[in-house]
Motif scaffolding. Structure first.
Motif, PDB file in Angstrom:
ATOM      1  N   GLY A  70       0.836  -1.188   0.000  1.00  0.00           N
ATOM      2  CA  GLY A  70       0.000   0.000   0.000  1.00  0.00           C
ATOM      3  C   GLY A  70       0.872   1.240   0.000  1.00  0.00           C
ATOM      4  N   GLY A  71       0.470   2.259  -0.768  1.00  0.00           N
ATOM      5  CA  GLY A  71       1.230   3.503  -0.787  1.00  0.00           C
ATOM      6  C   GLY A  71       1.318   4.096   0.608  1.00  0.00           C
ATOM      7  N   ILE A  72       2.404   4.786   0.878  1.00  0.00           N
ATOM      8  CA  ILE A  72       2.593   5.307   2.232  1.00  0.00           C
ATOM      9  C   ILE A  72       1.542   6.341   2.600  1.00  0.00           C
ATOM     10  CG2 ILE A  72       5.036   4.758   2.414  1.00  0.00           C
ATOM     11  CD1 ILE A  72       5.694   7.590   1.569  1.00  0.00           C
ATOM     12  N   GLU A  73       0.932   6.985   1.595  1.00  0.00           N
ATOM     13  CA  GLU A  73      -0.134   7.931   1.947  1.00  0.00           C
ATOM     14  C   GLU A  73      -1.371   7.195   2.427  1.00  0.00           C
ATOM     15  OE1 GLU A  73      -1.469   7.163  -2.265  1.00  0.00           O
ATOM     16  OE2 GLU A  73       0.236   6.812  -0.960  1.00  0.00           O
ATOM     17  N   SER A  74      -1.535   5.947   1.989  1.00  0.00           N
ATOM     18  CA  SER A  74      -2.614   5.118   2.523  1.00  0.00           C
ATOM     19  C   SER A  74      -2.276   4.679   3.949  1.00  0.00           C
ATOM     20  CB  SER A  74      -2.847   3.892   1.635  1.00  0.00           C
ATOM     21  OG  SER A  74      -3.318   4.262   0.354  1.00  0.00           O
ATOM     22  N   LEU A  75      -1.016   4.314   4.168  1.00  0.00           N
ATOM     23  CA  LEU A  75      -0.600   3.905   5.502  1.00  0.00           C
ATOM     24  C   LEU A  75      -0.690   5.061   6.495  1.00  0.00           C
ATOM     25  CD1 LEU A  75       2.479   1.597   4.808  1.00  0.00           C
ATOM     26  CD2 LEU A  75       0.044   1.056   4.812  1.00  0.00           C
ATOM     27  N   ILE A 300       2.099  13.777   0.566  1.00  0.00           N
ATOM     28  CA  ILE A 300       1.786  12.578   1.352  1.00  0.00           C
ATOM     29  C   ILE A 300       0.884  12.895   2.545  1.00  0.00           C
ATOM     30  CG2 ILE A 300       2.767  10.739   2.761  1.00  0.00           C
ATOM     31  CD1 ILE A 300       5.258  10.899   0.937  1.00  0.00           C
ATOM     32  N   ALA A 301       1.319  13.830   3.381  1.00  0.00           N
ATOM     33  CA  ALA A 301       0.551  14.146   4.587  1.00  0.00           C
ATOM     34  C   ALA A 301      -0.808  14.736   4.240  1.00  0.00           C
ATOM     35  CB  ALA A 301       1.341  15.112   5.464  1.00  0.00           C
ATOM     36  N   GLU A 302      -0.830  15.632   3.257  1.00  0.00           N
ATOM     37  CA  GLU A 302      -2.082  16.284   2.879  1.00  0.00           C
ATOM     38  C   GLU A 302      -3.076  15.282   2.287  1.00  0.00           C
ATOM     39  OE1 GLU A 302      -3.684  19.616  -0.355  1.00  0.00           O
ATOM     40  OE2 GLU A 302      -1.548  19.501   0.140  1.00  0.00           O
ATOM     41  N   SER A 303      -2.604  14.406   1.416  1.00  0.00           N
ATOM     42  CA  SER A 303      -3.515  13.445   0.792  1.00  0.00           C
ATOM     43  C   SER A 303      -4.034  12.448   1.819  1.00  0.00           C
ATOM     44  CB  SER A 303      -2.821  12.709  -0.361  1.00  0.00           C
ATOM     45  OG  SER A 303      -1.713  11.954   0.101  1.00  0.00           O
ATOM     46  N   ALA A 304      -3.208  12.121   2.806  1.00  0.00           N
ATOM     47  CA  ALA A 304      -3.662  11.225   3.867  1.00  0.00           C
ATOM     48  C   ALA A 304      -4.731  11.895   4.711  1.00  0.00           C
ATOM     49  CB  ALA A 304      -2.481  10.798   4.736  1.00  0.00           C
ATOM     50  N   ALA A 305      -4.487  13.168   5.053  1.00  0.00           N
ATOM     51  CA  ALA A 305      -5.439  13.904   5.891  1.00  0.00           C
ATOM     52  C   ALA A 305      -6.769  14.129   5.170  1.00  0.00           C
ATOM     53  CB  ALA A 305      -4.837  15.238   6.305  1.00  0.00           C
ATOM     54  N   LYS A 306      -6.705  14.288   3.858  1.00  0.00           N
ATOM     55  CA  LYS A 306      -7.906  14.583   3.074  1.00  0.00           C
ATOM     56  C   LYS A 306      -8.444  13.365   2.325  1.00  0.00           C
ATOM     57  CE  LYS A 306      -6.833  19.475   2.254  1.00  0.00           C
ATOM     58  NZ  LYS A 306      -6.610  20.520   1.210  1.00  0.00           N
ATOM     59  N   ARG A 307      -7.963  12.188   2.675  1.00  0.00           N
ATOM     60  CA  ARG A 307      -8.340  10.983   1.943  1.00  0.00           C
ATOM     61  C   ARG A 307      -9.854  10.808   1.851  1.00  0.00           C
ATOM     62  NH1 ARG A 307      -5.918   6.049   0.573  1.00  0.00           N
ATOM     63  NH2 ARG A 307      -7.387   4.331   0.383  1.00  0.00           N
ATOM     64  N   THR A 308     -10.534  10.869   2.974  1.00  0.00           N
ATOM     65  CA  THR A 308     -11.990  10.697   2.973  1.00  0.00           C
ATOM     66  C   THR A 308     -12.667  11.762   2.134  1.00  0.00           C
ATOM     67  OG1 THR A 308     -11.936   9.678   5.174  1.00  0.00           O
ATOM     68  CG2 THR A 308     -14.041  10.550   4.428  1.00  0.00           C
ATOM     69  N   GLN A 309     -12.219  12.992   2.275  1.00  0.00           N
ATOM     70  CA  GLN A 309     -12.783  14.097   1.504  1.00  0.00           C
ATOM     71  C   GLN A 309     -12.581  13.881   0.004  1.00  0.00           C
ATOM     72  OE1 GLN A 309     -11.301  17.947   2.773  1.00  0.00           O
ATOM     73  NE2 GLN A 309     -11.632  18.839   0.739  1.00  0.00           N
ATOM     74  N   ILE A 310     -11.372  13.485  -0.383  1.00  0.00           N
ATOM     75  CA  ILE A 310     -11.066  13.252  -1.801  1.00  0.00           C
ATOM     76  C   ILE A 310     -11.911  12.113  -2.355  1.00  0.00           C
ATOM     77  CG2 ILE A 310      -9.267  12.444  -3.396  1.00  0.00           C
ATOM     78  CD1 ILE A 310      -7.235  13.927  -1.590  1.00  0.00           C
TER      79      ILE A 310
END
Length: 323
Positions: A70-75, A300-310
């Protein structure tokens, strides 16, 4: 060692690994690990998104010792389920790939590419840019892994949002392009499995798709009718990762496995056997140098934080085209 989809594992099971990695790779590495250490391993397979959901489930959370893949932004979205571990191999790992919190370690580097079938795509239509995928020729013949269920799909979506934002638009707001891309997918172009993307393009069921470099390169080297491009507007090269699960039943064995897959013996065969770029600085790659590709600074950090929103917006936008 056979992969398993069984959630009801016996409490006496040895090292338990959740992994979205290809089965041929996990079987090979796990078998070698067992031969060297005598430690038995159970691998639970599935898509990154599905395994994350499984890990969150109270009935299965404590059954895993390691999350591998899994990509680290998923982790990054599930770091509360991990415990800190600094591998004995860390000094050899490219510093830019290492997390400050040490809750996961990078395993291999995966540039996003556009794969296409060389028998179905004429030379003048080769999709070496994101914008080329909007050509009418690719309408209903384009394949994309669902970002809700797959790590590769989410990484690819964020990459497009980042690279295809219109001039003057906020960074990462390439939704106008993504909407056009959704239209191109047609009724059958969004699928739940990332594996289906490259296999279907190679088989000629679809003209083109979005996947990781290693998958496309493996097919090309096997003589399949495919080639691939690094999108001219820019692409990402996000590592996938490996993490030690909090309260793991077998923490010592888990740490040995993490050190093993980050060690030179495994990392040195990633490209030759599975066409993956190593995260180690002492292992050269025979693929195009990262410095020669238009690699974006992936958020990475931003996409992880906004994952649900995206993903919520993706689902909402996609339903407009394909109710």
């Amino acid at each position: 060692v056979l992969p398993s989809n069984n959630d009801n594992l016996d409490d006496s099971s040895d090292l338990v690994i959740f992994s979205p990695h290809p089965v041929d790779m996990t079987e090979y590495i796990v078998r070698e690990f067992r031969q060297r250490t005598g430690i038995k391993v159970e691998v639970i397979t599935g898509g990154t998104g599905n395994l994350i959901t499984k890990l969150r489930n109270p009935a299965t959370t404590q059954k895993a010792d390691i999350f591998w893949g899994g990509g680290i932004e998923s982790l990054e979205t599930i770091t509360d389920l991990f415990q800190e571990y600094t591998s004995s191999e860390q000094e050899a790992i490219e510093n830019s790939y290492i997390s400050s919190h040490r809750l996961w370690s990078p395993f291999s580097v995966l540039p996003v590419v556009i794969i296409y079938n060389t028998k179905l795509v004429a030379r003048n239509l080769i999709p070496c840019s994101w914008s080329r995928l909007l050509d009418p020729y690719f309408r209903n013949h384009l394949l994309f892994a669902n970002p809700v269920t797959t790590g590769s799909g989410f990484t690819s979506l964020v990459t497009m949002l980042r690279t295809m934002a219109e001039p003057g638009a906020p960074e990462g707001e390439g939704w106008p392009f993504v909407r056009s891309f959704m239209f191109q997918l047609g009724e059958a172009g969004l699928i739940a499995s990332s594996t289906t993307v490259y296999k279907s393009v190679a088989e000629g069921a679809f003209f083109a798709g979005v996947t990781f470099e290693n998958s496309a390169l493996a097919l090309k080297m096997a003589g399949k009718d495919i080639d691939f491009c690094y999108p001219a507007e820019g692409t990402s090269a996000v590592p996938d990762g490996i993490a030690l699960i909090k309260d793991a039943r077998h923490p010592d064995e888990a740490k040995r496995f993490i050190d093993f897959v980050l060690g030179r013996d495994v990392q040195s065969i990633l490209m030759s056997k599975w066409y993956r770029r190593s995260v180690r600085t002492d292992i050269p790659s025979n693929q195009p140098n990262m410095a020669d590709l238009n690699i974006i600074d992936y958020p990475i950090a931003e996409s992880a934080a906004k994952r649900t929103q995206i993903l919520d917006r993706w689902t909402q936008e996609y339903s407009r085209f394909h109710p």
